[in-house]
Design a protein around this motif. Structure first.
Motif, PDB file in Angstrom:
ATOM      1  N   SER A  45       1.122  -1.306  -0.387  1.00 59.19           N
ATOM      2  CA  SER A  45       0.197  -0.374   0.017  1.00 59.19           C
ATOM      3  C   SER A  45       0.897   1.308   0.365  1.00 59.19           C
ATOM      4  N   ARG A  46       0.396   2.075  -0.741  1.00 64.84           N
ATOM      5  CA  ARG A  46       0.986   3.765  -0.915  1.00 64.84           C
ATOM      6  C   ARG A  46       0.235   4.142   0.414  1.00 64.84           C
ATOM      7  N   ASP A  47      -0.944   3.629   1.614  1.00 69.55           N
ATOM      8  CA  ASP A  47      -0.799   5.157   2.196  1.00 69.55           C
ATOM      9  C   ASP A  47      -0.796   4.801   3.378  1.00 69.55           C
ATOM     10  N   LYS A  48      -1.668   4.818   4.756  1.00 72.78           N
ATOM     11  CA  LYS A  48      -0.771   4.853   5.894  1.00 72.78           C
ATOM     12  C   LYS A  48      -1.531   3.261   6.215  1.00 72.78           C
ATOM     13  N   THR A  49      -1.738   2.386   5.279  1.00 75.29           N
ATOM     14  CA  THR A  49      -1.971   1.158   5.813  1.00 75.29           C
ATOM     15  C   THR A  49      -0.848   0.153   6.751  1.00 75.29           C
ATOM     16  N   LEU A  50      -0.024   0.340   6.243  1.00 80.71           N
ATOM     17  CA  LEU A  50       0.926  -0.626   7.378  1.00 80.71           C
ATOM     18  C   LEU A  50       1.153   0.591   8.557  1.00 80.71           C
ATOM     19  N   GLU A  51       1.650   1.459   8.520  1.00 80.44           N
ATOM     20  CA  GLU A  51       1.184   2.293   9.860  1.00 80.44           C
ATOM     21  C   GLU A  51      -0.041   1.453  10.620  1.00 80.44           C
ATOM     22  N   LYS A  52      -1.291   1.876  10.075  1.00 82.97           N
ATOM     23  CA  LYS A  52      -2.753   1.271  10.686  1.00 82.97           C
ATOM     24  C   LYS A  52      -2.515  -0.646  11.694  1.00 82.97           C
ATOM     25  N   LEU A  53      -1.326  -0.788  10.652  1.00 78.50           N
ATOM     26  CA  LEU A  53      -1.489  -2.389  10.906  1.00 78.50           C
ATOM     27  C   LEU A  53      -0.311  -2.427  12.427  1.00 78.50           C
ATOM     28  N   ARG A  54       0.710  -2.399  12.037  1.00 80.60           N
ATOM     29  CA  ARG A  54       0.857  -1.681  13.589  1.00 80.60           C
ATOM     30  C   ARG A  54       0.554  -1.549  14.674  1.00 80.60           C
ATOM     31  N   GLU A  55      -0.129  -0.532  14.473  1.00 83.77           N
ATOM     32  CA  GLU A  55      -0.283   0.256  16.077  1.00 83.77           C
ATOM     33  C   GLU A  55      -1.503  -1.322  16.287  1.00 83.77           C
ATOM     34  N   ILE A  56      -3.030  -1.836  15.233  1.00 81.33           N
ATOM     35  CA  ILE A  56      -3.303  -2.594  15.453  1.00 81.33           C
ATOM     36  C   ILE A  56      -2.923  -3.951  15.806  1.00 81.33           C
ATOM     37  N   HIS A  57      -1.990  -4.624  15.843  1.00 78.80           N
ATOM     38  CA  HIS A  57      -1.039  -5.670  16.247  1.00 78.80           C
ATOM     39  C   HIS A  57      -0.375  -5.285  17.225  1.00 78.80           C
ATOM     40  N   GLY A  58      -0.206  -3.963  17.617  1.00 81.95           N
ATOM     41  CA  GLY A  58       0.361  -3.361  19.738  1.00 81.95           C
ATOM     42  C   GLY A  58      -0.450  -3.047  20.268  1.00 81.95           C
ATOM     43  N   GLU A  59      -2.236  -3.387  19.690  1.00 82.60           N
ATOM     44  CA  GLU A  59      -3.367  -2.752  20.810  1.00 82.60           C
ATOM     45  C   GLU A  59      -3.964  -4.842  21.309  1.00 82.60           C
ATOM     46  N   HIS A  60      -3.649  -5.694  20.003  1.00 84.78           N
ATOM     47  CA  HIS A  60      -4.583  -7.064  19.730  1.00 84.78           C
ATOM     48  C   HIS A  60      -2.809  -8.098  19.722  1.00 84.78           C
ATOM     49  N   PRO A  61      -2.274  -8.104  20.519  1.00 89.12           N
ATOM     50  CA  PRO A  61      -0.960  -9.325  19.802  1.00 89.12           C
ATOM     51  C   PRO A  61      -1.808 -10.263  18.972  1.00 89.12           C
ATOM     52  N   GLU A  62      -2.620 -10.841  20.303  1.00 84.52           N
ATOM     53  CA  GLU A  62      -3.187 -12.309  20.210  1.00 84.52           C
ATOM     54  C   GLU A  62      -3.667 -11.920  19.109  1.00 84.52           C
ATOM     55  N   THR A  63      -4.857 -11.767  18.311  1.00 82.14           N
ATOM     56  CA  THR A  63      -6.032 -11.518  17.350  1.00 82.14           C
ATOM     57  C   THR A  63      -5.705 -10.605  16.135  1.00 82.14           C
ATOM     58  N   ALA A  64      -4.081 -10.059  16.294  1.00 83.97           N
ATOM     59  CA  ALA A  64      -4.503  -8.832  15.062  1.00 83.97           C
ATOM     60  C   ALA A  64      -2.605  -8.706  14.484  1.00 83.97           C
ATOM     61  N   ASP A  65      -2.544  -9.565  13.295  1.00 81.42           N
ATOM     62  CA  ASP A  65      -1.380  -9.666  12.608  1.00 81.42           C
ATOM     63  C   ASP A  65      -1.288  -9.678  11.675  1.00 81.42           C
ATOM     64  N   TYR A  66       0.267  -9.279  10.660  1.00 81.41           N
ATOM     65  CA  TYR A  66       0.332  -8.561   9.458  1.00 81.41           C
ATOM     66  C   TYR A  66       1.427  -9.494   8.759  1.00 81.41           C
ATOM     67  N   ILE A  67       1.038  -9.306   7.697  1.00 81.24           N
ATOM     68  CA  ILE A  67       2.281  -9.447   6.505  1.00 81.24           C
ATOM     69  C   ILE A  67       2.684  -8.476   5.572  1.00 81.24           C
ATOM     70  N   SER A  68       3.713  -8.103   5.215  1.00 80.43           N
ATOM     71  CA  SER A  68       3.885  -6.482   4.655  1.00 80.43           C
ATOM     72  C   SER A  68       5.004  -6.874   3.362  1.00 80.43           C
ATOM     73  N   PHE A  69       4.131  -6.731   2.464  1.00 74.19           N
ATOM     74  CA  PHE A  69       4.968  -7.011   1.395  1.00 74.19           C
ATOM     75  C   PHE A  69       5.760  -5.991   0.788  1.00 74.19           C
ATOM     76  N   SER A  70       7.514  -6.316  -0.139  1.00 68.93           N
ATOM     77  CA  SER A  70       7.933  -5.082  -0.308  1.00 68.93           C
ATOM     78  C   SER A  70       7.720  -4.481  -1.666  1.00 68.93           C
ATOM     79  N   ARG A  71       6.914  -4.774  -1.960  1.00 71.95           N
ATOM     80  CA  ARG A  71       5.794  -3.545  -2.808  1.00 71.95           C
ATOM     81  C   ARG A  71       4.411  -4.647  -3.160  1.00 71.95           C
ATOM     82  N   ASN A  72       3.618  -4.142  -4.583  1.00 72.52           N
ATOM     83  CA  ASN A  72       1.766  -4.521  -5.150  1.00 72.52           C
ATOM     84  C   ASN A  72       2.440  -5.405  -5.008  1.00 72.52           C
ATOM     85  N   PHE A  73       2.200  -6.658  -5.166  1.00 75.38           N
ATOM     86  CA  PHE A  73       2.121  -7.983  -5.699  1.00 75.38           C
ATOM     87  C   PHE A  73       0.575  -8.536  -6.309  1.00 75.38           C
ATOM     88  N   GLY A  74      -0.210  -7.474  -6.064  1.00 75.80           N
ATOM     89  CA  GLY A  74      -1.900  -8.091  -6.476  1.00 75.80           C
ATOM     90  C   GLY A  74      -2.521  -9.283  -5.317  1.00 75.80           C
TER      91      GLY A  74
END
Ligand code: UDP
Ligand code: MG
Length: 311
Positions: A45-74
């Motif tokens: 993503s080119r917007d703040k998606t990744l920041e939001k994901l870090r944030e939500i994982h910080g708040e809910h480490p058990e129920t929210a995880d994320y993987i982030s790609f190096s670019r848009n893969f589709g």
């Protein structure tokens, strides 16, 4: 307690990350026999998606995880990544924009309880969508089912709940150009369809342009059908036969009329016709060769840059 992984591909969905989490969490408050984890896949993503994901994982480490790609893969790459990193007993595929209502999850669990391997959500109306798009979509399903022998269901979304066994089967299909709907149909298993009304996305805009969708449709064909190649052979034979008949007819009429000239117009039309046909055929064949070339390189389907998952 058994676990449900919810895989969510996200591309520029900063405004949807939190509402989706809250909606899913609310649904699971009523579900007592399954725990859940949302596995967001940030598809470059080119917007703040990744920041939001870090944030939500910080708040809910058990129920929210994320993987982030190096670019848009589709989206297809994001789905593959999510499925391959999931470890739940059941896996749900869900869009980030809440167009796939989390409220259907209890009904999906019920379907799995009835012995189905997969419960899919089927959109029964396409309100709020341009009519041209619905028409093309209908046409696409008709043709692709005819040509490939698959059973893609009209309006069947990729909002699914699947058993671990089915997910593992899907991951065994190692092609680079992935057409998830086709893969789901190809691996088989029993699918139950439940219906839902179309909803508008809550924020942001659709990532699909008309041409994007046309490309998706063509990809689907080429990934699952060799019928275009066969059509090429038929067309080629037909033209050869036509040319042969035409040659005989010309020869006979020349004998009858004592070699009257037919004129160069015919010749030019024939040359143009053959040229056009040949170029088209080479194009179709080329498309498959390009596919072979791409698959042969065995490049990874996605590249991870950051993740909240423990290795
Ligand atoms: N998506 C993605 N990568 C892309 C395009 C889309 O991960 O390159 C995700 C997007 O964030 C959303 C889902 O795929 O969660 C469906 O996209 P969208 O809502 O734009 O499609 P539509 O619902 O209009 O078919
Ligand atoms: Mg959407």
């Amino acid at each position: 307690m058994k676990k449900i992984d919810i895989v969510v591909p996200c591309y520029n969905e900063e405004a949807c990350i939190r509402p989706l989490y809250e909606a899913v969490d609310k649904v699971f408050r009523e579900i007592t026999d399954y725990s859940y984890r949302i596995l967001y896949v940030n598809d470059g993503s080119r917007d703040k998606t990744l920041e939001k994901l870090r944030e939500i994982h910080g708040e809910h480490p058990e129920t929210a995880d994320y993987i982030s790609f190096s670019r848009n893969f589709g989206k297809e790459g994001a789905i593959y990544a999510g499925l391959s990193k999931s470890d739940g007993d059941l896996v749900v595929l869900m869009d980030a924009d809440l167009q796939h209502p989390p409220e259907l999850i209890p009904e999906m669990i019920k379907g799995i309880g009835e012995g189905y391997d997969c419960v899919g959500a089927r959109r029964v109306d396409r309100n709020g969508e341009p009519p041209v798009r619905s028409a093309f979509s209908r046409l696409f399903y008709k043709i692709i089912n005819k040509m490939t022998g698959m059973h893609l269901v009209q309006g069947g979304s990729d909002y699914r709940m699947m058993t671990r066994q089915m997910v593992d089967a899907m991951l065994q299909l190692q092609e680079r150009e992935r057409f998830t709907k086709g893969i789901m149909s190809w691996v088989g298993f029993e699918t139950k369809w439940i219906e839902y009304q179309n909803v508008e996305r809550i924020a942001g805009e659709s990532k699909w342009s008309f041409f994007g969708l046309a490309k998706y449709a063509i990809n689907g064909f080429i990934a699952f059908a060799t019928a275009p190649l066969r059509a090429v052979i038929w067309l080629g034979s037909l033209i050869t036969l036509g040319a042969f008949i035409y040659a005989i007819v010309t020869f006979i009429s020349a004998l009858k009329n004592g070699g009257e000239r037919i004129g160069y117009t015919t010749i030019i039309i024939l040359i143009l016709f053959m040229g056009g046909v040949l170029i088209t055929l080479i194009g179709v064949v080329g498309e498959y060769i390009a596919r072979l070339y791409n698959e042969m390189k065995m490049r990874p389907i996605f590249i991870e840059k950051e993740s909240s998952l423990k290795k």
